[in-house]
Design a protein around this motif. Structure first.
Motif, PDB file in Angstrom:
ATOM      1  N   ARG A  49       0.899  -1.169   0.115  1.00 17.14           N
ATOM      2  CA  ARG A  49       0.147   0.092  -0.016  1.00 17.14           C
ATOM      3  C   ARG A  49       0.864   1.292  -0.027  1.00 17.14           C
ATOM      4  O   ARG A  49       0.541   2.261  -0.592  1.00 17.14           O
ATOM      5  CB  ARG A  49      -0.816   0.284   1.240  1.00 17.14           C
ATOM      6  CG  ARG A  49      -2.042   1.067   0.949  1.00 17.14           C
ATOM      7  CD  ARG A  49      -3.170   0.895   2.069  1.00 17.14           C
ATOM      8  NE  ARG A  49      -3.141  -0.193   3.007  1.00 17.14           N
ATOM      9  CZ  ARG A  49      -3.679  -0.253   4.024  1.00 17.14           C
ATOM     10  NH1 ARG A  49      -4.260   0.630   4.770  1.00 17.14           N
ATOM     11  NH2 ARG A  49      -3.837  -1.605   4.528  1.00 17.14           N
ATOM     12  N   ARG A  50       2.031   1.327   0.891  1.00 20.11           N
ATOM     13  CA  ARG A  50       3.014   2.291   0.815  1.00 20.11           C
ATOM     14  C   ARG A  50       3.654   2.589  -0.466  1.00 20.11           C
ATOM     15  O   ARG A  50       3.834   3.632  -1.043  1.00 20.11           O
ATOM     16  CB  ARG A  50       3.895   2.148   1.685  1.00 20.11           C
ATOM     17  CG  ARG A  50       3.408   2.487   3.143  1.00 20.11           C
ATOM     18  CD  ARG A  50       4.604   2.776   4.048  1.00 20.11           C
ATOM     19  NE  ARG A  50       4.238   2.022   5.347  1.00 20.11           N
ATOM     20  CZ  ARG A  50       5.108   2.127   6.359  1.00 20.11           C
ATOM     21  NH1 ARG A  50       6.568   2.080   6.196  1.00 20.11           N
ATOM     22  NH2 ARG A  50       5.025   1.782   7.525  1.00 20.11           N
ATOM     23  N   SER A  51       3.879   1.536  -1.130  1.00 21.70           N
ATOM     24  CA  SER A  51       4.734   1.528  -2.364  1.00 21.70           C
ATOM     25  C   SER A  51       3.722   1.543  -3.789  1.00 21.70           C
ATOM     26  O   SER A  51       4.001   2.094  -4.726  1.00 21.70           O
ATOM     27  CB  SER A  51       5.359   0.273  -2.845  1.00 21.70           C
ATOM     28  OG  SER A  51       6.236  -0.031  -1.891  1.00 21.70           O
TER      29      SER A  51
END
Length: 102
Positions: free
Chosen positions: A97-99
């Motif tokens: 999700r962060r990437s």
């Protein structure tokens, strides 16, 4: 989980194949995450530490699973390993999700 639930050798072999495929994708993928956000001068150290933690996990986990097998039976080992991977799944989803591009 497929190996744990297998009723015959064909299902167990499919489970083993999926396990190998998953491991071959997850290990380098998480390694890339471990080093991707660091400056280039620190990436070798980060990858070395990542590999050390894998070695420690295998070094302690394998004998621990041997004890599990001795006390509960071999089939339960596959359930225990599947359950132990759930926190890693959460971490991988968080990192994904962060990437993800916005």
């Amino acid at each position: 989980m497929l190996i744990w639930l297998a009723t015959g050798p064909v299902v167990a072999a499919i489970g083993a194949g999926l396990t190998g495929l998953g491991y071959s994708l997850v290990y380098p993928g998480l390694g890339a995450e471990a080093v991707g956000r660091l400056p280039s001068r620190s990436r070798g150290l980060a990858m070395g530490l990542y590999t050390v933690f894998l070695d420690v996990a295998l070094g302690f986990g394998s004998p621990a699973l041997g004890l599990v097998a001795a006390s509960t039976g071999l089939q339960f080992v596959f359930f225990a390993v599947a359950a132990a991977t759930l926190p890693a799944l959460g971490i991988a989803l968080l990192l994904g999700r962060r990437s993800a591009p916005l």
